[in-house]
Design a protein around this motif. Structure first.
Motif, short mmCIF file in Angstrom:
data_model
loop_
_atom_site.label_atom_id
_atom_site.label_comp_id
_atom_site.label_asym_id
_atom_site.label_seq_id
_atom_site.Cartn_x
_atom_site.Cartn_y
_atom_site.Cartn_z
N THR B 5 -18.62 51.59 44.39
CA THR B 5 -17.99 52.33 45.49
C THR B 5 -18.26 51.71 46.85
O THR B 5 -17.49 51.89 47.77
CB THR B 5 -18.45 53.80 45.52
N THR B 6 -19.33 50.97 46.97
CA THR B 6 -19.55 50.33 48.27
C THR B 6 -19.20 48.84 48.25
O THR B 6 -18.58 48.34 49.18
CB THR B 6 -21.00 50.52 48.74
N GLU B 8 -17.30 45.33 47.26
CA GLU B 8 -15.92 44.97 46.94
C GLU B 8 -15.82 44.64 45.46
O GLU B 8 -16.71 44.00 44.88
CB GLU B 8 -15.49 43.74 47.74
N LYS B 32 -7.63 47.06 49.83
CA LYS B 32 -8.93 47.49 50.33
C LYS B 32 -9.94 47.54 49.19
O LYS B 32 -9.64 48.09 48.12
CB LYS B 32 -8.77 48.90 50.89
N GLY B 33 -11.13 46.98 49.40
CA GLY B 33 -12.19 47.17 48.43
C GLY B 33 -12.17 46.21 47.27
O GLY B 33 -12.87 46.43 46.28
N ALA B 34 -11.38 45.17 47.36
CA ALA B 34 -11.34 44.19 46.27
C ALA B 34 -11.16 42.80 46.85
O ALA B 34 -10.64 42.64 47.95
CB ALA B 34 -10.20 44.50 45.31
N GLN B 302 -3.71 49.07 44.81
CA GLN B 302 -4.72 49.79 45.59
C GLN B 302 -5.30 50.95 44.79
O GLN B 302 -6.52 51.15 44.75
CB GLN B 302 -4.11 50.30 46.91
N ASN B 306 -9.11 51.39 43.49
CA ASN B 306 -9.87 52.61 43.78
C ASN B 306 -10.39 53.26 42.50
O ASN B 306 -11.54 53.72 42.44
CB ASN B 306 -9.00 53.63 44.53
#
Lengths: 362, 362, 362, 362
Positions: B5-6, B8, B32-34, B302, B306
């Motif tokens: 969750t924090t 990437e 976002k996040g990857a 996305q 997530n």
């Protein structure tokens, strides 16, 4: 003319240019209860050629004689504007119903004089050819406004685009010949008079003839404070487009999308691995007012013929509407010159009969 | 991966052809996040070139090694279909969440085997790249159906048009590569299985490669008796068009009009007295699926990222959906040959775990 | 900040009302390469609640402290306009890139001061949140104009409609808060300044709060003589509608039709022998700017983040555009009062550095 | 009837239900060169009431007497289908031109007999009322096909939706009364015969009367291998919708969008801080075929009247087209029963005269 309801109406068509010739074809081919009995044109040969092709139709070289002819029941005026005044006076004098293509006359004073003379005659005789009132979509919009669908209508936006104009067209004709339709649409939709007009002059279309102020933007204010703007652009090079949007307190509506058959077609070669290619979708725009308003003209003339045959004579905008349009356009031409809003100068409608009485000295 | 969750998500993209390269760009630029931690392609030089342009990204020449790599958290499969089976098995064995571009595998039996193996693993790991489920308009349509806006939906009409296909495309690929999207759309919109498929073969497009049966018309029947028809036409020469209409007892709706900027332009010279000219209105069609479904792909990836970061792993169509699509397409290919409706042969979803248990010998 | 290209940009979001909260959600959920490190609001509890929901995010009660915070790389200003001046000055002093939601400041003089200060600082730092420049259709229109598709563009017609406004909205806010977008669209599409503004006041919407002059019609003239009109109507009761049409010497185009799923549904009972019934077709209108311009905001913020991380800081309208918009709106507010066209008073862009130099005394 | 070109055509309208009454009004009010001289209906009082309202019109209670009447020049048949055969035979025997609303007769054999009898008579006399051929958009589509705009057309998709049907409507009437229009459209657009028909029966509309198979999906194959599909759904509850799309090797086109005035209106209350509200855009759908095809009917009847007056008698689909439609619909009814594609059984057009000769014993 007690036999009108059974006999065909014998119409004299004066002026057989683009508009008049279209009406001859319309009456001959599609209008119930009427026939073209007489045609007239300043090019008499043209009139004779047309008359020769229609059963029981004569060419008469003098327009006033055509009006006076005992075998003419009604007149359709498609002659140039400067000749209207004398021809309308003749119609009134002979009690002949007349559908007069715009303009009523070429200036406000003579238009008012026609209004007065018709009022004095005691019988409505004159209808003015603002055909948009008979277009299905304008009718639908008018009905929705009157039904309160939009609550109080506050604004209207109009667009009027022609692909091109004849070389003789000058800047004031854009007001008097094109914008005049937006003037009538405004008066028709809102049932009130326009009180001021402001013509804005953006930098001109580089493709327009030198000296022609085109496009023009007009702003009308009405008696109750409505605001109407109109783009008039007569050298777009594109086709014939007319559009109106009204905006009210409960919603808005626009007409004139003019969507017919929609095509999809290629506009590029395949690229990449062959799975990508440019394409477009769309349809055609009507090339001129005769196609765009063909249905409106048919309805207009059929209803006029019916009205004349039934003795009502007028079923649509009358002499007053022609006068009011002239008054608004005169203010527009002044504004074109001054660059400022100009007040529309016109009499109160209630004063027609008073004016008629005083002028006529009765 | 408790820190997902924090931190990437480190994604390995396998296959960097048109689709895979698009995903690399997407993850690198917009998701976002990857981040793309590993790229792989059978053209290793291509993979190395791409890896060199991305911070912290390596090229690994063996796809199974890429999957097994300890610094890879999740896998995006954009390799050719025939390699999917082994790669998916590897993902399951390593417990790596995977988004697999269609097809799941190239036949029904191996697709079912993947379903079974995932079920045995006890954890959902596989999402299949049916991106239309993430398109705004398909979502809007699905919501309206579920909200009962149309009452019971009885029919759907689908259109799927490509401008062109690579030379290797054959008639069965139209079913397995193109029609498969309509299969998934049908299953998505109506939440039920397709029970039979009939492929009709109209006379072929004279502009298509010799031997290619294009266009094809497919008819699906669903468990509850709904009827869906789909035109698939992959050599239209026009652009990329996808459209769906549903018809229910209380109304209908269609999506895919894809109206953006609308232009008006001249398509002819002035004629007559210069007041008449041909013109057209319209807009552009998307050239390929990457433009038409760009938003859908962004949303899909996305949401998948997530889901993986939150430990859910799948947020969209899963292995079962890939299997069901394969089963329907297999019936479609049989129908292409037989000319008759063919029954879809597939297990009952409730039997997955039983099958899994029996096959695994537990 | 040499590590910006690899590390995530730490953004302080100042102001977490409707707009700011939307940006917090956007950066947290969809924007690549950035995270919300600090939130601030005059309602500190609100800021704390939001911060508590985001990994590594703090609430700081003093906006200037938030700007100065060493763990803040960039600032997103969504605070009320009156606070912008001091906050922008702080950003400049700390060399922090800032995306400032409109307005730049609340008056022309302070806006110019900001322009001057940024120029003196030697580094572009300020981007202004005119998001429409990032909308797909506005981009498409701008590209077509620049490609010469329409030849010289002569006119534009804009429509900006809100369903409703908060009770505090007054007539001048329609100019400064709503019309300002049409000001920026005009400057963006045509790459030139607006030289005069005329606000027309039609009779007001009877459903609007007493005293609110709504709708308003604005006319802009640009340096080269283009004419732009804009309807701004903020109490339509209908939904959120934005539309722009440009008209050039070779054609026209409009954007904002906003066609998605199209439904057909019954709007009446069966009549007659049961073969006739009223029905309607249509779709939904976006309820507010957050839906209508969601894609534009996403693109705007992503590109801004990318620009800041790459050291360019600004990728869109800058302080000058904020100043120019303020100058045009100031003329608009004067015209709202005077009823006449008002000249836009602003310095020449070439004079920024001269002004900066003279004012700063360097 | 040598005087037809000048005298008005005296038409006998047989059957004054919805369709016939509409034609009486049309001929009386809008059709040039014709008048309703006789009306007939099995409800004689109704016929008398109508006759009483029209100058020079009589009610005649026996349809065959009406046909034979010496003061009747031509016949418009709007009677129930089962009476057509005898009435058409009478028209042929009396040499009276007749416009026969569909169906020609109620079965294939009698339709063929009519074709034969007309052929034997040596004069074309019969026109069948497939009005869509006269609709502007169908005409536009036909012209584009014939002009090669789409290259070879491969596919067509048709939709035909009625809001409701009378209680007497059964499943086979959907084929014979509704689908028959798609049959004629197919034959008209592509100038070839339909060789097989397959009717698919989706699960029925729960809102339809029990036992009615509605909707139905029909697939036609033509002589050259084109594929046409048609949705016929007669209890939609929505309004009257007709749409056709053709797909060719160079592009596609669809007609029937039927866009008129477009409205925008509120569909929800303001929410949040008052800046957000649901709204919709859209327009009306025509309630029944009389509005949807009003223009087509007017054009059809005007052209028929012109053709009869000029001695040509037929200007549109003739007896052969009525026979072919009957043959296709018979195959459709068989398919409705069998669930399989059914071959259309009809003679070769070249054999009409041979058949005529052999049957007549000449």
């Amino acid at each position: 003319m007690s036999d009108r309801t059974t006999a065909e109406l014998r119409v004299a068509v004066l002026g057989v240019g683009m508009m008049g010739a279209d009406h001859v074809e319309r009456i001959t081919g599609r209008i119930k209860g009427a026939r073209v009995a007489v045609v007239n044109d300043y090019l008499h040969d043209k009139a004779e050629t047309i008359a020769a092709g229609i059963d029981g139709c004569r060419a008469i070289s003098d327009p006033l004689a055509a009006i006076a002819d005992p075998e003419v029941d009604a007149v359709l005026l498609a002659t140039p504007g400067p000749t209207h005044e004398a021809q309308l006076i003749a119609c009134i004098e002979h009690g002949k119903p007349v559908l007069c293509e715009k303009p009523l006359t070429t200036d406000v004073a003579t238009s008012l004089d026609i209004v007065r003379r018709e009022a004095q005659s005691g019988t409505p005789l004159i209808q003015v050819g603002f055909m948009r009132r008979f277009d299905h979509e304008y009718s639908q919009l008018k009905t929705a406004i009157d039904d309160g669908v939009f609550g109080r209508v506050l604004l209207a936006h109009c667009v009027h685009r022609n692909p091109a104009v004849p070389p003789s067209f000058d800047s004031s004709m854009i007001v008097k010949d094109s914008l005049v339709h937006e003037v009538d649409v405004t008066r028709f939709l809102f049932d009130e008079e326009i009180t001021s007009v402001h013509i804005i002059k953006p930098s001109a279309n580089p493709s327009a003839p030198a000296g022609l102020q085109d496009p023009q933007i007009a702003y009308f204010t009405t008696e109750s404070g409505r605001h109407i703007d109109a783009e008039v652009f007569v050298t777009t090079g594109v086709a014939y487009e007319v559009r109106t949007e009204v905006v009210g307190e409960k919603g808005s509506a626009f007409i004139g999308l003019d969507v017919g058959m929609v095509r999809k077609y290629s506009t590029g070669a395949a690229v990449g691995d062959g799975r990508s290619r440019a394409g477009s979708w769309g349809g055609d725009i009507t090339p001129s007012f005769t196609e765009r308003f063909g249905q409106a003209y048919d309805t207009e003339i059929q209803r006029w013929v019916n009205a004349v045959r039934s003795g009502v004579n007028v079923d649509g905008p009358g002499a007053w509407d022609g006068y009011a349009a002239a008054a608004v356009c005169a203010a527009g031409v002044r504004s074109l010159d001054s660059g400022r809003p100009e007040t529309v100068e016109m009499i109160d409608r209630a004063d027609i009969h008073a004016v008629a009485a005083s002028v006529s000295g009765v």
